[in-house]
Design a protein around this motif. Structure first.
Motif, PDB file in Angstrom:
ATOM      1  N   LEU A 740       0.831  -1.209   0.000  1.00  0.00           N
ATOM      2  CA  LEU A 740       0.000   0.000   0.000  1.00  0.00           C
ATOM      3  C   LEU A 740       0.864   1.257   0.000  1.00  0.00           C
ATOM      4  CD1 LEU A 740      -2.853   1.162   0.168  1.00  0.00           C
ATOM      5  CD2 LEU A 740      -2.719   1.027   2.672  1.00  0.00           C
ATOM      6  N   ILE A 741       1.904   1.225   0.810  1.00  0.00           N
ATOM      7  CA  ILE A 741       2.814   2.396   0.855  1.00  0.00           C
ATOM      8  C   ILE A 741       3.471   2.612  -0.493  1.00  0.00           C
ATOM      9  CG2 ILE A 741       4.972   3.253   1.865  1.00  0.00           C
ATOM     10  CD1 ILE A 741       4.162   1.813   4.467  1.00  0.00           C
ATOM     11  N   GLN A 742       3.846   1.517  -1.129  1.00  0.00           N
ATOM     12  CA  GLN A 742       4.499   1.652  -2.431  1.00  0.00           C
ATOM     13  C   GLN A 742       3.541   2.238  -3.461  1.00  0.00           C
ATOM     14  OE1 GLN A 742       7.747   1.038  -3.296  1.00  0.00           O
ATOM     15  NE2 GLN A 742       8.029   0.782  -1.086  1.00  0.00           N
ATOM     16  N   VAL A 743       2.253   1.814  -3.395  1.00  0.00           N
ATOM     17  CA  VAL A 743       1.247   2.322  -4.346  1.00  0.00           C
ATOM     18  C   VAL A 743       0.997   3.792  -4.103  1.00  0.00           C
ATOM     19  CG1 VAL A 743      -1.172   2.158  -5.008  1.00  0.00           C
ATOM     20  CG2 VAL A 743       0.168   0.081  -4.701  1.00  0.00           C
ATOM     21  N   LEU A 744       0.874   4.183  -2.825  1.00  0.00           N
ATOM     22  CA  LEU A 744       0.620   5.590  -2.491  1.00  0.00           C
ATOM     23  C   LEU A 744       1.780   6.489  -2.927  1.00  0.00           C
ATOM     24  CD1 LEU A 744      -1.049   5.221   1.020  1.00  0.00           C
ATOM     25  CD2 LEU A 744      -2.149   5.793  -1.151  1.00  0.00           C
TER      26      LEU A 744
END
Length: 745
Positions: A740-744
């Motif tokens: 999720l952090i990578q996508v954000l």
């Protein structure tokens, strides 16, 4: 007389046919060693004796035939064999090449055997004296349980020495060289349950390995030298080789391809084609001063490399022939049975160094530096051993140091270029030294194994055969006219005085006077050993009241050897016609072997060999020197010391005696300077490398790390399924959060 001469000049077998059977001379004692070693215990004592003696006797018969063949003359032409290295045949020689032994790239070694007057003489000595020692051993070892092992080793020793002598190249010679080293180790430490005797065997083995390593390096240098000569030499180099120069060069290179670079025949051609300098042969592309163009020795001169190789061969010979500084093993070699001492000291191993340099005499005369070094080493060894023998009370130790001293005299002869005299002294020494050692064994046998000469005495009347033969051998070694030892020793000293090594003339003259001192010393300590053992009254400290004479198996070899010690003098008498007048028989006989050395030495002033015969004055002077040494010994031990019995000796005399009895502390010096430092360095390396790095870090360290990691991981291996599910859930949650952090971002 003419009929007798024709008889000895006509071999009963065609030489070319007999040459194919030379391998049998080695194979017979080798077969005896195998049978005695593997089946000896089952065969029984009598059969082992028969096999061991018969195989050596068979080799002796074949050696006689070989010797006969090299003296064969047909139609006025002596027997000759073809040389693959030269257009000319080798006269007074037979040989056979059994084909390629091994090859690596262009390097090749063949299994070739050669008999000429030099190796033929050695064959007779080894098998003849060897057989007498075998016969003697059948009685001497009659109570030993390991008789089968003993005779197996004895046969192996003879086979190895025969290989050394028969080899026609350096590599096969090295096989025999190593073989005698191994056999000596087995025989010196024969009674291996005694720690001191086992240690003596190890000492001989390790000391010899030092010399053998030098021998190997010297052989490698010779290989490189021959290769460099092949690539740089031109046709003019071969103008001094017999035949047309072009043909000689082609044959030399063909010989290299067929038999390799270390065959003695090829090395002899090389020595003849290698001029000392440009003044001798201005057209030659290679002289001793020419630098080597390429390869590992690039930049070094041919003469320099040759000198280094010969000095390394000297170190190898020092190990095998007990020369300074590697002589220390030989006096301890008496730890084995006494017949073994006779075999090592007289007929085999220790003569290997003298034989090696005699075989390569054509190379040795190219280097006065190497010759002088050989002579100096021989002189140092001979004098040192003679002085140590002064105060030894063990009869075998006296004889052991005597061997070292006599070998030194042979090296003096080889170093000064009197090759024939060195070989003659080797032969005469084999007779009288074998007689002395076997005589010492007979003394021990009849006196409850007593070896201290101060606890014997008076054996003259109780052991008449042993006494008579020991006396003859003692007179021979001390240089008393007309025994053989006088003539062979005097021939060496005479040549030492008159031969000239360029740049070292004063050295050989000085060595001559040291030689006289050695001769007087020899007469002194040998007379002392004889007088204390056989003359006077029986010692009150003797183990038994009356000694007994030995069996005929022991006394017969003594008689034969004593007779040979006398009759061998014929070979030193100037009975043959020579270029400069009468010539000693042995010099004439070995002339074909040393002809190349003579020619090479004659071309330049590097070595000037003298061929004069000692005059009556020289003989009288040499005899007086020996007589003086014996007379001083007789006065001291028959008159002076008995009169001083009970009186304290001066402190200085006691110190000198203690110093001499302890062999000048040479062993202790080696222990302090060499053995202990090596042990200390080995100990440090053991602690640092073996114990710390390998055992602790590499082995235990990896085990410790694995154990600790395993201990840590076992806390997560609980077997609780709910715990595992919780960890998996947390891992999945962590992965989802990370994604999720990578996508954000």
């Amino acid at each position: 007389m003419e009929a007798l001469k024709q008889f000895f000049m006509t071999a009963p077998v065609e030489p070319a046919i007999f040459a194919q059977s030379l391998w049998l001379i080695i194979a017979l004692p080798l077969l005896g060693a195998f049978v005695c070693g593997v089946f000896g215990k089952m065969l029984g004592r009598g059969n082992v004796h028969l096999i061991a003696c018969a195989t050596v006797a068979g080799s002796f018969v074949l050696s006689v035939l070989a010797f006969w063949c090299v003296s064969h003359v047909q139609g006025g032409s002596p027997v000759a064999m073809e040389s693959v290295y030269s257009p000319n045949a080798i006269r007074y020689a037979i040989g056979y090449d059994y084909g390629t032994w091994f090859s690596v790239g262009t390097f090749r070694v063949n299994f070739g055997l050669l008999v000429d007057h030099l190796s033929g003489t050695l064959l007779l000595v080894i098998t003849g004296v060897g057989f007498l020692i075998h016969l003697y051993s059948t009685s001497y070892m009659e109570h030993d349980d390991g008789y089968w092992r003993y005779f197996a080793y004895l046969n192996l020793f003879v086979a190895a020495m025969l290989t050394l002598v028969l080899a026609d190249n350096l590599v096969l010679l090295f096989v025999g060289w190593e073989g005698v080293g191994m056999a000596s180790y087995l025989l010196i430490g024969f009674w291996y349950t005694d720690a001191a005797k086992a240690w003596a065997g190890r000492k001989a083995f390790i000391t010899n390995r030092i010399g053998d390593f030098a021998f190997l390096i010297a052989t490698f240098l010779i290989v490189l030298l021959v290769s460099a000569f092949n690539s740089q030499a031109n046709v003019a180099n071969f103008t001094t080789v017999s035949g047309a120069a072009e043909t000689a060069q082609v044959r030399f290179r063909e010989g290299q391809q067929l038999k390799g670079p270390v065959a003695f025949q090829g090395l002899e051609v090389l020595a003849n084609a290698l001029p000392q300098n440009a003044e001798v042969n201005a057209q030659a592309a290679v002289t001793l001063q020419t630098p080597i163009a390429e390869g590992p020795l690039a930049g070094r001169t041919f003469g320099g490399v040759l000198t280094v190789a010969l000095l390394l061969f000297l170190l190898g010979a020092a190990g095998k022939s007990a020369q300074f500084p590697l002589y220390v093993w030989l006096p301890d070699a008496m730890a084995g049975p006494t017949p073994v001492s006779a075999l090592i000291h007289a007929a085999t191993m220790v003569t290997a160094g003298v034989y090696l340099f005699s075989r390569m005499s054509f190379l040795l005369v190219l280097s006065p530096t190497a010759m002088t070094t050989v002579a100096i080493i021989g002189t140092i060894t001979s004098l040192l051993a003679a002085l140590i023998a002064f105060a030894q009370d063990d009869i075998k130790k006296v004889l052991a140091y005597s061997t070292v001293s006599q070998l030194g005299i042979m090296f003096m002869g080889v170093g000064a270029g009197i090759f024939w005299a060195a070989v003659l002294h080797l032969v005469t020494h084999a007779f009288f030294k074998a007689c002395l050692f076997l005589g010492a064994g007979s003394v021990m046998h009849g006196n409850a194994d007593e070896t201290d000469i101060k606890k014997l005495g008076g054996l003259r009347h109780e052991m008449k055969w042993t006494w008579g033969t020991f006396l003859v051998a003692t007179l021979a070694i001390t240089g008393i006219v007309p025994l053989s030892g006088f003539f062979s020793k005097d021939a060496i000293f005479h040549g030492l005085h008159h031969n000239h090594l360029h740049g070292y003339e004063s050295v050989t003259h000085a060595l001559y006077y040291v030689g006289l001192l050695i001769a007087a010393s020899t007469a002194f300590y040998m007379s002392r050993a004889y007088l204390l053992t056989f003359e006077g009254k029986r010692s009150p400290e003797a183990k038994i009241a009356h000694a007994h004479e030995s069996a005929w198996q022991m006394t017969l070899p003594l008689v034969v050897l004593a007779v040979l010690s006398v009759v061998a003098l014929v070979y030193a008498l100037p009975l043959m016609p020579g270029r400069n007048g009468p010539q000693p028989v042995m010099e004439n006989f070995l002339g074909p072997v040393f002809a190349s050395a003579e020619r090479i030495a004659g071309r330049a002033d590097l070595v000037k060999l003298d061929h004069s015969v000692p005059g009556l004055g020289d003989y009288v002077f040499a005899w007086l020197v020996a007589l003086a040494g014996g007379a001083v010994s007789a006065f001291l031990y028959m008159k002076y010391f008995p009169a001083q019995a009970g009186k304290p000796a001066p402190a200085f005399a006691r110190s000198v005696r203690r110093f001499t009895q302890n062999k000048f502390y040479v062993d202790e010096a080696y222990e302090f300077l060499v053995i202990r430092p090596v042990k200390n360095v080995s100990g440090i390396l053991y602690k640092l490398v073996d114990t710390l790095l390998i055992d602790t870090v590499a082995v235990r360290g990896t085990a410790w790390v694995t154990a600790r990691v395993g201990s840590a991981l076992r806390y997560v291996q609980t077997g609780d399924a709910q715990g595992y599910a919780a960890v998996m859930a947390l891992a999945l949650l962590g992965g989802a959060v990370y994604a999720l952090i990578q996508v954000l971002q």
